[in-house]
Design an enzyme around this catalytic site. Structure first.
Site, mmCIF file in Angstrom:
data_model
loop_
_atom_site.group_PDB
_atom_site.id
_atom_site.type_symbol
_atom_site.label_atom_id
_atom_site.label_comp_id
_atom_site.label_asym_id
_atom_site.label_seq_id
_atom_site.Cartn_x
_atom_site.Cartn_y
_atom_site.Cartn_z
ATOM 1 N N ASP A 108 0.821 -1.212 0.000
ATOM 2 C CA ASP A 108 0.000 0.000 0.000
ATOM 3 C C ASP A 108 0.853 1.259 0.000
ATOM 4 O O ASP A 108 2.072 1.197 0.180
ATOM 5 C CB ASP A 108 -0.959 -0.007 1.205
ATOM 6 N N ASN A 112 -7.192 -2.197 14.616
ATOM 7 C CA ASN A 112 -8.591 -2.468 14.258
ATOM 8 C C ASN A 112 -8.739 -3.706 13.375
ATOM 9 O O ASN A 112 -9.799 -3.957 12.824
ATOM 10 C CB ASN A 112 -9.220 -1.250 13.563
ATOM 11 N N HIS A 169 -7.073 -4.364 10.563
ATOM 12 C CA HIS A 169 -6.850 -4.236 9.123
ATOM 13 C C HIS A 169 -5.574 -4.961 8.691
ATOM 14 O O HIS A 169 -4.653 -5.149 9.491
ATOM 15 C CB HIS A 169 -6.853 -2.764 8.663
ATOM 16 N N GLU A 172 -9.630 -1.674 5.720
ATOM 17 C CA GLU A 172 -10.262 -1.333 6.991
ATOM 18 C C GLU A 172 -11.505 -2.192 7.235
ATOM 19 O O GLU A 172 -12.026 -2.814 6.294
ATOM 20 C CB GLU A 172 -10.655 0.156 6.975
HETATM 21 P P1 PGA Z 1 2.514 -0.815 12.408
HETATM 22 O O1 PGA Z 1 1.293 -0.921 11.424
HETATM 23 O O2 PGA Z 1 3.493 -1.858 12.007
HETATM 24 O O3 PGA Z 1 3.054 0.569 12.215
HETATM 25 O O4 PGA Z 1 1.970 -1.044 13.785
HETATM 26 C C1 PGA Z 1 0.815 -2.180 11.049
HETATM 27 C C2 PGA Z 1 -0.464 -2.021 10.281
HETATM 28 O O5 PGA Z 1 -1.198 -1.035 10.506
HETATM 29 O O6 PGA Z 1 -0.760 -2.895 9.448
#
Ligand code: PGA
Length: 244
Positions: free
Chosen positions: A67, A137, A139, A144
């Site tokens: 992404d 959350n 995702h 999301e």
């Molecule tokens: P993070 O994000 O590694 O910065 O915690 C992971 C994600 O949101 O998939």
């Protein structure tokens, strides 16, 4: 789906770096699905160490990032393009530019960019290993809660929860982009092997929900139950309680 507690972020990151290294050394034209975020920094640090020590030829390896934020130029310090340059592509500068694929978040034609990236994934895929973090959350990528389980690469409106969680990488919450281009859930599921990593107390709930729910749009990570080859590596803080 197998979940393995490797104790610490360092140990789990080193293990996953070894898996990526092994894949590239055994199969010089391997295809890797890459992720960004705080979770992945040690994975890339160890991977660069292994690549340097062994001077591995990666000129035929192709990489596909999950992404990118909408509106950020590749050189923006918080773009995922910049992140990847810092942690991997500049640190071990032997990947071929043409083999590195990251969605273009600064494209003026975002829908077309999502379509282009999706076509690229379909033409070149599937990836041999997809690494994934997980949002608080639930995702994966930037898919999301509520995302269509059959989604392919698409433009995403980030939720408040994600904007808040990711504001730690920006000067203020206002600076966090509100949208992203993300591989969809169906795109992620095409990978031959999926490795998800989660570290720290803040991810414990997300891991609990992943492990205790069947596939549901409300918790996008649960789509991984539909894939035959998923490993989840956690540290002590993110691990489910032993009586679960
Ligand atoms: P993070 O994000 O590694 O910065 O915690 C992971 C994600 O949101 O998939």
């Amino acid at each position: 789906m197998k979940i393995i507690n490797l104790g610490t972020k360092k140990l789990a990151s080193f293990y996953v770096a070894c898996e990526l290294f092994k894949e590239m050394s055994q199969q010089p034209n391997s295809k890797l699905g890459l992720a960004t975020g705080g979770t992945m920094t040690d994975v890339y640090r160890y991977l660069v160490g292994l690549l340097e020590k062994n001077q591995l030829d990666v000129s035929h390896v192709e990489t596909f990032n999950l992404d990118e934020y909408v509106g950020l130029q590749p050189k923006h310090p918080q773009s995922y393009h910049h992140y990847m340059d810092e942690v991997l592509f500049n640190a071990y500068p032997h990947f071929k530019k043409g083999n590195i694929h990251i969605p273009k978040g600064d494209s003026k034609h975002l829908e077309e960019e999502a379509e282009r990236y999706n076509q690229l994934l379909n033409d070149k895929g599937p990836v041999d290993i997809q690494i994934l973090g997980i949002g608080e959350n639930g995702h994966i990528g930037f898919n999301e809660p509520g995302t269509d389980l059959h989604s392919e690469t698409h433009i995403v409106d980030l939720t408040e929860s994600t904007i808040r969680a990711n504001s730690r990488y920006f000067e203020s919450e206002q600076d966090v982009p509100k949208q992203a281009v993300s591989m969809g859930l169906a795109s992620i599921l095409k990978a031959k092997r999926i490795i998800l990593l989660a570290f720290g107390e803040k991810k414990k709930e997300a891991i609990h929900k992943l492990m205790t729910n069947q596939v549901t749009r409300d918790i996008p990570s649960t789509i991984l139950h539909a894939h035959p080859n998923v490993e989840v590596y956690v540290d002590d803080e993110a691990a489910p309680d032993s009586n679960e």
